[in-house]
Design a protein around this motif. Structure first.
Motif, mmCIF file in Angstrom:
data_model
loop_
_atom_site.group_PDB
_atom_site.id
_atom_site.type_symbol
_atom_site.label_atom_id
_atom_site.label_comp_id
_atom_site.label_asym_id
_atom_site.label_seq_id
_atom_site.Cartn_x
_atom_site.Cartn_y
_atom_site.Cartn_z
ATOM 1 N N THR A 109 0.831 -1.208 0.000
ATOM 2 C CA THR A 109 0.000 0.000 0.000
ATOM 3 C C THR A 109 0.863 1.255 0.000
ATOM 4 N N MET A 114 -1.836 3.162 -2.643
ATOM 5 C CA MET A 114 -3.240 2.765 -2.563
ATOM 6 C C MET A 114 -3.675 2.616 -1.108
ATOM 7 N N SER A 115 -4.978 2.400 -0.919
ATOM 8 C CA SER A 115 -5.542 2.363 0.434
ATOM 9 C C SER A 115 -5.415 0.999 1.094
ATOM 10 N N SER A 203 -6.182 7.498 -17.646
ATOM 11 C CA SER A 203 -6.981 7.289 -16.439
ATOM 12 C C SER A 203 -8.262 8.114 -16.487
ATOM 13 N N HIS A 207 -12.104 6.731 -16.538
ATOM 14 C CA HIS A 207 -13.019 7.151 -15.477
ATOM 15 C C HIS A 207 -14.232 7.887 -16.041
ATOM 16 N N SER A 229 -1.062 5.651 -7.714
ATOM 17 C CA SER A 229 -2.209 6.387 -7.186
ATOM 18 C C SER A 229 -2.254 7.808 -7.720
ATOM 19 N N ASP A 234 -7.146 2.867 -9.876
ATOM 20 C CA ASP A 234 -8.082 2.276 -8.918
ATOM 21 C C ASP A 234 -7.549 0.958 -8.381
ATOM 22 N N ALA A 259 -5.748 -1.728 -3.998
ATOM 23 C CA ALA A 259 -6.925 -1.060 -4.554
ATOM 24 C C ALA A 259 -7.273 0.167 -3.735
ATOM 25 N N SER A 260 -8.157 0.979 -4.293
ATOM 26 C CA SER A 260 -8.665 2.142 -3.579
ATOM 27 C C SER A 260 -9.629 1.695 -2.488
ATOM 28 N N ASP A 261 -9.913 2.588 -1.583
ATOM 29 C CA ASP A 261 -10.733 2.253 -0.418
ATOM 30 C C ASP A 261 -12.121 1.754 -0.809
ATOM 31 N N LYS A 262 -12.673 2.299 -1.880
ATOM 32 C CA LYS A 262 -14.030 1.919 -2.271
ATOM 33 C C LYS A 262 -14.126 0.458 -2.719
ATOM 34 N N LYS A 264 -12.348 -2.077 -1.185
ATOM 35 C CA LYS A 264 -11.713 -2.920 -0.182
ATOM 36 C C LYS A 264 -12.506 -4.181 0.139
#
Length: 931
Positions: A109, A114-115, A203, A207, A229, A234, A259-262, A264
């Motif tokens: 991370t 990334m998260s 990117s 998106h 990041s 993502d 990965a990103s927090d969304k 997880k």
């Protein structure tokens, strides 16, 4: 043991356990028949290893030379406490490797920006496929187009195509003008040709279409390069191989996936998190365990059920040993040497086509074949041939000044000093790609930079973990055998560990000999025509086998066949793999005795006869019995035009006595990390080859760089390397050759005997499920604890945790039947060890009986409070302990043998719910620790 069970001979016993229509006893062709001695085997392995030609390889493409710190090689890779432990499903006795895997996650991370990161995947190429499928499922399957940038390595593109096909995903290599159907895209940083590319525009484009952007990357490069990041990634994935894990002709290596927090709660694979134990202390555990996709069966979005834990631990320790400054020094040196070589080549008139780089240069030449051949013949160097007029050179941490001189001399004979190779000034990364800020500002990465400190940290962690060095691990279906040291030794030999997977095959003659013999022996054992060793996990083997079946039907013009019949008793990865292969799963019932319901099977085979592709069946069954009607079941499927896939997880009960081929199946996968003795490594590595009948041979997986098979019908690869985790194949080869045809059959007989002996001892104390009419099981059996819920308030998990106090890892818990324990002793264990486990289970039953009789309360008792750590016993004062209706002595030393052989769980029972509700999956940064 035979006498205890009422038999006068092994033959008499085996004929009672295996039905007469199943028992074949086909003589195996394994040579030597009686097996090698250990000395003979080592000599033979030496002769094979010497046939590999180890040149200096600068091929790159995801595989690089690395220096394994000896303190890590000796004390992790070659240490049985690390390589024989099991997946940390019982966290109280797995705190060491869980902490190490958390370090790995933290490292990933931090370097990727990334998260969250998981605890590793199988390899970079299959991680790319997982990124694509995560993106696909995030769009709920409503979009079908995925962009693959030309910057990716060829093997990664091939694996993406392989996994996209069953879902009818449209792979494009140019961004479409209209991108409403675009669900994601992927690019490589640095690119396969070495370029550093600003992916911000790409990117944003992805998106804006509502898709997810994935980036493959390199951890060493990210020590000095801007993290993905900052380009809006993502998902970030790649290989941790160059962090101290040898190339090994392709594996095993730990892939990383961040990965990103969304995302997880959607990322595939295992995730280590921090929770609390019963005393309120921090404790590590596998977080969100229901994320393991096989639990979702046919609704799974991935069939990943394993990791590369041993290799992830090596990579994490490499980062800890070098620390942030050391890693950046290594990265800067690699970049500087690459820059020096670039300036030399440009001076010589050889254009470098990538204007920016970290470690790789792609060079224009008149004839790439001549350059590559000249490099091998004159200098003993492998370069990467890109096309007719381009070669690539990838620099790694092993490169010396002399290596650099030789690389330059491939292109010219000018004196080295005239070429400027003596320059020592560090190169500067272009500012647009330069990393700002510090890396790895965590205590663990700044504290262990001498060998003394490192050794003590490694030993501190291993002392918290139970492994086969402590006691038997009786996990049903997981076949936790002891791993002979002789089998393990060759994986550290440079002749096996230092070969690049894309080196010319004539440099890998030793590997080809070993691989050929192993493929032949496995085909003989399974009764099939051929073997593919490419799948690098059991679930990958399932997937490969089903893809082969689908390819067979497509070649026959029957691509509409997509129904897969799977018993409700099957391994959870079976329906998950079928879903990944684009099949529709139809469940088949089982009888109350745990056997296939042939009436239901026949009805469904008839109903779907025009669409039936396959039936997946495990044999012996998941319930640990030899079903006498399995041949009839296979005939039913064949009569409806389908193929039969046999899950080889339980092959340990078959070798030399029966086989999938003898029973009539068409394809099986094998778990080399189960039956064939590759150690589990705390949760990986594994190998899951497939064996097939002759009519399926043309469809076995190939590879775009080094073709593994010669067939126009071959499916695309299911792993990054042509022969998957090649370096550990020597372990299974050695296991088979040490045993020989006679010994490996005898081992199966012992596995059956050990299981039946234990089942018979425990039968007086616990109900045993699903034994046949003669009260015999196969190589494993199920202890039924379900009635204890009502009589004593005790669950299977309570017995599992109490076993830790007795010094044992629990058997497989609540699978395949909820509220049970499934026991598999294997052939490895001595009678005294089998008895020691049985004594522990019997003593625990006596403790349960005290609850039933009212002598112990239903809540505050030995089982509900288990396991008992040393801290639990020492920190509770006498007054506090009085609330417990048992003594400290009884908590920790319930049987006499423990007085001299006590293994202490390092924490008390871990709170799973707290850990999932408070998801924290990295180390605490120094700033928080200071607070």
């Amino acid at each position: 043991m035979l006498s205890f069970l009422g038999y006068s001979s092994m033959d008499h016993f085996v004929s009672d356990v295996i039905p007469s229509n199943i028992l074949v006893r086909r003589p195996l062709s394994i040579e030597p028949i009686a097996g090698f001695s250990e000395c003979e085997l080592t000599a033979r392995l030496r002769s094979i290893a010497n046939k590999n030609t180890i040149l200096r390889s600068y091929i790159g493409a995801g595989y690089y030379g690395t220096i394994v710190p000896p303190v890590i090689q000796r004390n992790i890779l070659e240490c049985p406490e690390w390589y024989t432990s099991y997946t940390p499903y019982q966290p109280e006795i797995s705190q060491g490797r869980l902490e190490s895997l958390l370090n790995f996650q933290t490292m990933v991370t931090d370097l990727t920006g990334m998260s969250i990161a998981n605890a590793s995947l199988l390899d970079e190429a299959t991680a790319a496929a997982e990124a694509m499928l995560l993106s696909f499922n995030s769009a709920r399957g409503k979009k079908k187009t995925f962009y693959v940038d030309p910057s990716l390595h060829p093997q990664t593109i091939a694996c993406i195509r392989s996994r996209a096909s069953p879902f009818n995903i449209n792979i494009v290599y140019d961004l479409p003008d209209i991108d409403e159907d675009l669900f994601g895209g992927v690019a490589q940083y640095p690119a396969t040709n070495g370029s550093l590319i600003d992916y911000s525009v790409l990117s944003n484009r992805i998106h804006s279409a509502g898709g997810l952007f994935s980036m493959a990357s390199d951890l060493l490069a990210l020590c000095i390069l801007k993290p993905p990041s900052e380009f809006g990634a993502d998902i970030v994935f790649g290989s941790a191989q160059r962090f101290g894990v040898p190339m090994g002709y392709g594996g095993p290596h730990a892939a990383f996936f961040a990965a990103s927090d969304k995302l997880k709660r959607k990322i595939p694979g295992r995730l280590v998190g921090i929770s609390k134990d019963r005393l309120g202390n921090n404790a590590f555990r596998l977080a969100l365990q229901t994320r393991e996709q096989h639990i979702r069966r046919e609704k799974a979005t991935s069939n990943i059920c394993t990791a590369q834990a041993l290799l992830a631990n090596m990579a994490a320790m490499y980062a800890i040993y070098h620390g942030p400054t050391g890693l950046q020094n290594i990265a800067n040196r690699v970049h500087s040497l690459t820059s020096i070589l670039a300036s030399v080549l440009i001076k010589l008139g050889f254009p470098v086509i990538n204007p920016t780089w970290f470690d790789t240069l792609t060079v224009s030449v008149a004839d790439s074949r001549e350059v590559v051949a000249h490099a091998v013949a004159k200098f003993g160097i492998n370069l990467r041939q890109i096309d007719r007029h381009h070669v690539s050179i990838s620099i790694d941490e092993t490169v010396s000044k002399q290596d650099l001189l030789d690389l330059a001399s491939i292109f010219a004979t000018l004196p080295a000093l005239q070429l400027g190779i003596s320059a020592t000034h560090p190169a500067i990364v272009p500012s647009v790609f330069s990393r700002s800020g510090n890396i790895l500002e965590y205590e663990v990465f700044t504290s262990h930079h001498t060998e003394t400190e490192m050794l003590r940290y490694v030993h501190h962690l291993q002392s918290k973990d139970l492994s086969l060095a402590n006691s038997m691990i009786p996990l049903g279906s997981c076949t936790m055998k002891l791993n002979a040291t002789t089998q393990m030794i060759p994986i550290s030999w440079p002749e096996f560990s230092s070969l690049h997977p894309f080196a010319p095959r004539d440099q890998a003659r030793g590997y080809m000999e070993l691989i050929g013999e192993l493929e032949t022996d496995l085909a003989d054992i399974t009764g099939f025509a051929a073997t593919s060793l490419q799948p690098n996990s059991g679930a990958q083997g399932e997937y490969a086998g089903l893809r082969v079946i689908r390819a067979y039907f497509e070649a026959k013009g029957e691509s509409h066949r997509n129904i897969c019949l799977i018993p409700v008793s099957a391994h959870g990865t079976n329906p998950a793999s079928a879903a990944m292969a684009g099949m529709k799963v139809v469940a088949v019932k089982c009888t109350a005795q745990g056997e296939l319901d042939l009436t239901d099977l026949k009805q469904k085979a008839n109903r779907y006869s025009s669409e039936l592709a396959a039936m997946m069946v495990t044999y012996p069954s998941t319930f640990g019995i030899f079903e006498p009607k399995v041949r009839e079941a296979i005939d039913i499927v064949h009569a409806s035009g389908g193929q039969v896939y046999m899950d080889g997880a339980n092959m340990n009960a078959q070798i030399g006595l029966t086989s999938p081929g003898d029973l009539g199946a068409d394809v099986c996968h094998l778990n080399l990390h189960k039956t064939f003795c590759i150690p589990h490594g705390g949760g990986g590595p594994g190998v899951g080859p497939i064996c097939v009948r002759q009519h399926l041979v043309p469809y076995l997986p190939s590879h775009p760089i080094i073709p593994a098979v010669d067939s126009a019908y071959a499916i695309e690869p299911v792993a990054a390397a042509p022969w998957g985790s090649a370096s550990i194949l020597a372990i299974s080869w050695a296991y088979i050759k040490l045993m020989g045809a006679q010994g490996i059959t005898r081992s199966t007989e012992y596995a059956l005997l050990n299981a039946n002996y234990m089942a018979n001892r425990l039968r007086e104390h616990y109900p045993i499920l699903y034994t046949d009419g003669g009260r015999r099981c196969a190589h494993e059996f199920i202890v039924d604890l379900r009635d204890l819920h009502d009589s004593a308030g005790i669950e299977a998990i309570d017995v599992a945790k109490r076993l830790q106090d007795y010094g044992f890892h629990a058997p497989t818990m609540s699978w395949p039947v909820s509220g049970t324990l499934m026991v598999e002793p294997t052939e490895s264990e001595s009678l005294s060890e089998l008895d020691r486990f049985c004594d522990a289970m019997i003593a625990i039953k006596a403790e349960i009986d005290e609850i039933v009789d009212g002598k112990q309360p239903r809540v505050n008792n030995l089982l509900k409070n288990a396991p008992h750590s040393m801290k639990d016993l020492l920190q509770s004062d006498d007054e506090a302990w009085k609330s417990r209706p048992y003594t400290r002595q009884r908590a920790a030393y319930p049987l006499e043998y423990l007085n001299g052989h006590k293994f202490w769980p390092s924490v008390t029972r871990v709170d799973d719910t707290y850990g999932d509700l408070n998801l924290f999956c990295t180390c605490e940064p120094i700033s928080l620790q200071d607070e």
